[in-house]
Every structure is written in C-alpha cells, then in structure tokens.
Scaffold this active site. Sequence first.
Site, PDB file in Angstrom:
ATOM      1  N   ASP A  35       0.852  -1.191   0.000  1.00 50.93           N
ATOM      2  CA  ASP A  35       0.000   0.000   0.000  1.00 50.93           C
ATOM      3  C   ASP A  35       0.888   1.242   0.000  1.00 50.93           C
ATOM      4  OD1 ASP A  35      -3.219   0.506   0.974  1.00 50.93           O
ATOM      5  OD2 ASP A  35      -1.828   2.190   1.076  1.00 50.93           O
ATOM      6  N   ASN A  92     -12.761  -3.217   2.636  1.00 53.58           N
ATOM      7  CA  ASN A  92     -13.683  -2.085   2.738  1.00 53.58           C
ATOM      8  C   ASN A  92     -14.642  -2.176   1.564  1.00 53.58           C
ATOM      9  OD1 ASN A  92     -12.489  -0.881   5.025  1.00 53.58           O
ATOM     10  ND2 ASN A  92     -10.909   0.054   3.758  1.00 53.58           N
ATOM     11  N   GLY A  98     -15.269   3.435   3.790  1.00 55.75           N
ATOM     12  CA  GLY A  98     -13.884   3.839   3.536  1.00 55.75           C
ATOM     13  C   GLY A  98     -13.291   3.310   2.248  1.00 55.75           C
ATOM     14  N   GLN A  99     -14.101   2.631   1.412  1.00 59.90           N
ATOM     15  CA  GLN A  99     -13.530   2.159   0.144  1.00 59.90           C
ATOM     16  C   GLN A  99     -13.281   3.365  -0.760  1.00 59.90           C
ATOM     17  OE1 GLN A  99     -15.856  -0.727  -2.070  1.00 59.90           O
ATOM     18  NE2 GLN A  99     -14.177  -1.112  -3.523  1.00 59.90           N
ATOM     19  N   HIS A 105     -10.132  -5.535  -3.578  1.00 56.51           N
ATOM     20  CA  HIS A 105      -8.814  -5.726  -2.973  1.00 56.51           C
ATOM     21  C   HIS A 105      -8.991  -6.082  -1.521  1.00 56.51           C
ATOM     22  CE1 HIS A 105      -9.898  -1.464  -2.478  1.00 56.51           C
ATOM     23  NE2 HIS A 105      -9.279  -1.530  -1.309  1.00 56.51           N
ATOM     24  N   HIS A 107      -6.918  -5.853   2.123  1.00 52.06           N
ATOM     25  CA  HIS A 107      -5.767  -5.323   2.853  1.00 52.06           C
ATOM     26  C   HIS A 107      -5.236  -6.431   3.756  1.00 52.06           C
ATOM     27  CE1 HIS A 107      -6.717  -0.898   2.240  1.00 52.06           C
ATOM     28  NE2 HIS A 107      -7.903  -1.417   2.001  1.00 52.06           N
TER      29      HIS A 107
HETATM   30  P1  5GP Z   1      -9.634   1.241   0.216  1.00 52.06           P
HETATM   31  O1  5GP Z   1      -9.680   2.506   1.018  1.00 52.06           O
HETATM   32  O2  5GP Z   1     -10.341   1.401  -1.118  1.00 52.06           O
HETATM   33  O3  5GP Z   1     -10.025   0.007   0.955  1.00 52.06           O
HETATM   34  O4  5GP Z   1      -8.092   1.018  -0.078  1.00 52.06           O
HETATM   35  C1  5GP Z   1      -7.419   1.580  -1.147  1.00 52.06           C
HETATM   36  C2  5GP Z   1      -5.965   1.589  -0.762  1.00 52.06           C
HETATM   37  O5  5GP Z   1      -5.208   1.775  -1.930  1.00 52.06           O
HETATM   38  C3  5GP Z   1      -5.574   2.714   0.208  1.00 52.06           C
HETATM   39  O6  5GP Z   1      -5.050   2.141   1.401  1.00 52.06           O
HETATM   40  C4  5GP Z   1      -4.525   3.508  -0.570  1.00 52.06           C
HETATM   41  O7  5GP Z   1      -3.460   3.945   0.238  1.00 52.06           O
HETATM   42  C5  5GP Z   1      -4.074   2.528  -1.637  1.00 52.06           C
HETATM   43  N1  5GP Z   1      -3.661   3.152  -2.872  1.00 52.06           N
HETATM   44  C6  5GP Z   1      -4.330   4.121  -3.570  1.00 52.06           C
HETATM   45  N2  5GP Z   1      -3.654   4.453  -4.676  1.00 52.06           N
HETATM   46  C7  5GP Z   1      -2.538   3.668  -4.692  1.00 52.06           C
HETATM   47  C8  5GP Z   1      -1.443   3.553  -5.597  1.00 52.06           C
HETATM   48  O8  5GP Z   1      -1.349   4.231  -6.635  1.00 52.06           O
HETATM   49  N3  5GP Z   1      -0.486   2.646  -5.288  1.00 52.06           N
HETATM   50  C9  5GP Z   1      -0.552   1.874  -4.163  1.00 52.06           C
HETATM   51  N4  5GP Z   1       0.458   1.022  -3.937  1.00 52.06           N
HETATM   52  N5  5GP Z   1      -1.576   1.953  -3.282  1.00 52.06           N
HETATM   53  C10 5GP Z   1      -2.549   2.846  -3.550  1.00 52.06           C
END
Ligand code: 5GP
Length: 119
Positions: A35, A92, A98-99, A105, A107
């Site tokens: 991340d 999420n 929080g998505q 994906h 985490h």
């Molecule tokens: P969500 O909040 O949708 O569950 O998680 C998305 C995650 O993707 C976040 O923790 C964010 O830091 C990560 N993320 C967003 N853009 C990028 C990126 O360009 N590269 C990487 N490695 N992680 C990303």
Amino acid sequence: MAGEAQADCVFCKIVAGDIPSTKVRETEHTLAFRDINPQMPTHVLVVPKAHYPDAASLADADPGLAGTVLAEAGRVAEDEKVVDSGYRLIFNTGSGAGQTVFHAHVHVLAGGGLHEKLV
Ligand code: 5GP
Ligand code: ZN
C-alpha cells in the site's frame, strides 16, 4: 463485460504496469503489492487482475478467483512472517466504509495495533 479492465481504475493501471508499484507476489490471476500509504508495518493489497468493483461482486462473478485472492493473502502473511503474530484481512466495501478504490482488494495488515478489535 464483467472483469474487463477499466480505463479510470488505479489498480487496473497497476496491474497493467502503467502505474509503478512495489510488488510482493504475483500469480496468473492476482497481484499483491505494498500500500502506498501504509497503516501498519505490514500493509499489502491483494487484487484480482480482473476488474470487479468490490469483494462481493468478485465472489459472485468468480468464486474461484475470490478464493485465490484469499489464499494469496495468506501467502503474503507467510512471506511477511506475520502468521504467528497474527494479521488482519480487511475488505472495505462502499465509500461509507472507507472504500476509495473500486477494484476489489483485500488489505493484509500486521505488525501493530491488532489487539484493538473492531468487531
Ligand atoms: P480502500 O480505502 O479502497 O479500501 O483502499 C485503497 C488503498 O489503496 C488505500 O489504502 C490507498 O493507500 C491505496 N492506494 C491508492 N492508490 C494507490 C497507488 O497508486 N499505489 C498503491 N500502492 N496503493 C494505492
Ligand atoms: Zn480495476
């Protein structure tokens, strides 16, 4: 069509190699990478290479692939040597939860604070 790459999706771009990432594992159908904004010492995302907007849609459309994503999350935990200390898998789902990236994906989180249970 379900699973097709989306032009405006950051994780489809990472899968395609158009956006760089720190890759930790790869299979034919999945990718695991760190991340960009880690919330714990181990914070890895595992994605199916195919685009589905969230984990439930992925599991609905392709249960086998959803299982592979979970198995890969377990292998990431093994590679990161956090199986004994414990790790947490988070999906999420929906912006209210929080998505922020609407490509399924999970985490993989470990290394601190996991005693603070959410549920
Ligand atoms: P969500 O909040 O949708 O569950 O998680 C998305 C995650 O993707 C976040 O923790 C964010 O830091 C990560 N993320 C967003 N853009 C990028 C990126 O360009 N590269 C990487 N490695 N992680 C990303
Ligand atoms: Zn995508």
